[in-house]
Motif scaffolding. Sequence first.
Motif, mmCIF file in Angstrom:
data_model
loop_
_atom_site.group_PDB
_atom_site.id
_atom_site.type_symbol
_atom_site.label_atom_id
_atom_site.label_comp_id
_atom_site.label_asym_id
_atom_site.label_seq_id
_atom_site.Cartn_x
_atom_site.Cartn_y
_atom_site.Cartn_z
ATOM 1 N N TYR A 87 45.124 57.003 38.751
ATOM 2 C CA TYR A 87 45.969 56.468 37.888
ATOM 3 C C TYR A 87 46.078 55.048 37.975
ATOM 4 O O TYR A 87 46.554 54.423 39.131
ATOM 5 N N HIS A 88 45.879 54.142 36.966
ATOM 6 C CA HIS A 88 45.870 52.822 36.899
ATOM 7 C C HIS A 88 47.302 52.365 36.505
ATOM 8 O O HIS A 88 47.598 52.288 35.461
ATOM 9 N N VAL A 89 48.001 51.892 37.388
ATOM 10 C CA VAL A 89 49.616 51.255 37.369
ATOM 11 C C VAL A 89 49.429 50.016 36.596
ATOM 12 O O VAL A 89 50.295 49.826 35.668
ATOM 13 N N ALA A 127 45.215 44.534 40.208
ATOM 14 C CA ALA A 127 45.194 45.967 39.783
ATOM 15 C C ALA A 127 45.818 46.922 40.879
ATOM 16 O O ALA A 127 45.462 46.825 41.927
ATOM 17 N N VAL A 128 46.587 47.604 40.596
ATOM 18 C CA VAL A 128 47.480 48.633 41.568
ATOM 19 C C VAL A 128 46.759 49.833 40.781
ATOM 20 O O VAL A 128 47.282 50.276 39.711
ATOM 21 N N ILE A 129 46.483 50.970 41.778
ATOM 22 C CA ILE A 129 45.751 51.909 41.441
ATOM 23 C C ILE A 129 46.179 52.972 42.544
ATOM 24 O O ILE A 129 46.222 52.875 43.601
ATOM 25 N N VAL A 130 46.688 54.258 41.713
ATOM 26 C CA VAL A 130 47.265 55.468 42.633
ATOM 27 C C VAL A 130 45.712 56.315 42.881
ATOM 28 O O VAL A 130 45.556 56.800 41.604
ATOM 29 N N ASP A 131 45.441 56.683 43.934
ATOM 30 C CA ASP A 131 44.116 57.411 43.905
ATOM 31 C C ASP A 131 44.538 58.871 44.554
ATOM 32 O O ASP A 131 44.912 58.807 45.722
ATOM 33 N N PHE A 132 44.446 60.062 43.812
ATOM 34 C CA PHE A 132 44.866 61.117 44.063
ATOM 35 C C PHE A 132 43.690 61.937 44.689
ATOM 36 O O PHE A 132 44.101 63.167 45.332
ATOM 37 N N TYR A 133 42.670 61.314 44.772
ATOM 38 C CA TYR A 133 41.421 62.152 45.351
ATOM 39 C C TYR A 133 40.420 61.141 45.649
ATOM 40 O O TYR A 133 40.163 60.131 44.927
ATOM 41 N N GLY A 134 40.156 61.042 47.055
ATOM 42 C CA GLY A 134 39.215 59.888 47.466
ATOM 43 C C GLY A 134 39.848 59.100 48.596
ATOM 44 O O GLY A 134 39.111 58.055 49.008
ATOM 45 N N ALA A 135 41.120 59.076 48.797
ATOM 46 C CA ALA A 135 41.701 58.103 49.509
ATOM 47 C C ALA A 135 41.555 58.195 51.009
ATOM 48 O O ALA A 135 41.690 57.505 51.876
#
Length: 123
Positions: free
Chosen positions: A68-70, A108-116
């Motif tokens: 998700y791109h914040v 760029a602030v991004i929340v990564d739900f898969y791959g972190a």
Amino acid sequence: MTTTHQKTEHRDFADADEVRTFEHGAMEVLTVGGDDIGRMTLQPGWRWSNDVKPIAGTDLCEAPHFQYHVSGTLHIVMADGTEFDATAGQLTSLPSGHDAWVVGDEPAVIVDFYGASNWAKGR
């Protein structure tokens, strides 16, 4: 990705379980419900192939992502040549094999739900 949650959890990236830093950015990682969730803050000038490739040791990012791109703009180029800008409010699902970089002067602030789990962690 685990979908069964055994207990209520309330977490804050300010109290991350792990912080991974690299040139032009950082990722805070929380373990929630047994899964690793990452918040990437990528500064202007950040590019995966310059700043994370030396850590990963691969030609392209091999971590799949569901993000998700914040805020900010991230330009993504896939191994097959597909490319696009991901901006605030958008979701991306990326298979392995891509490069990316920050566009413009805003982080760029991004929340990564898969791959972190292993991103920017090294081999």
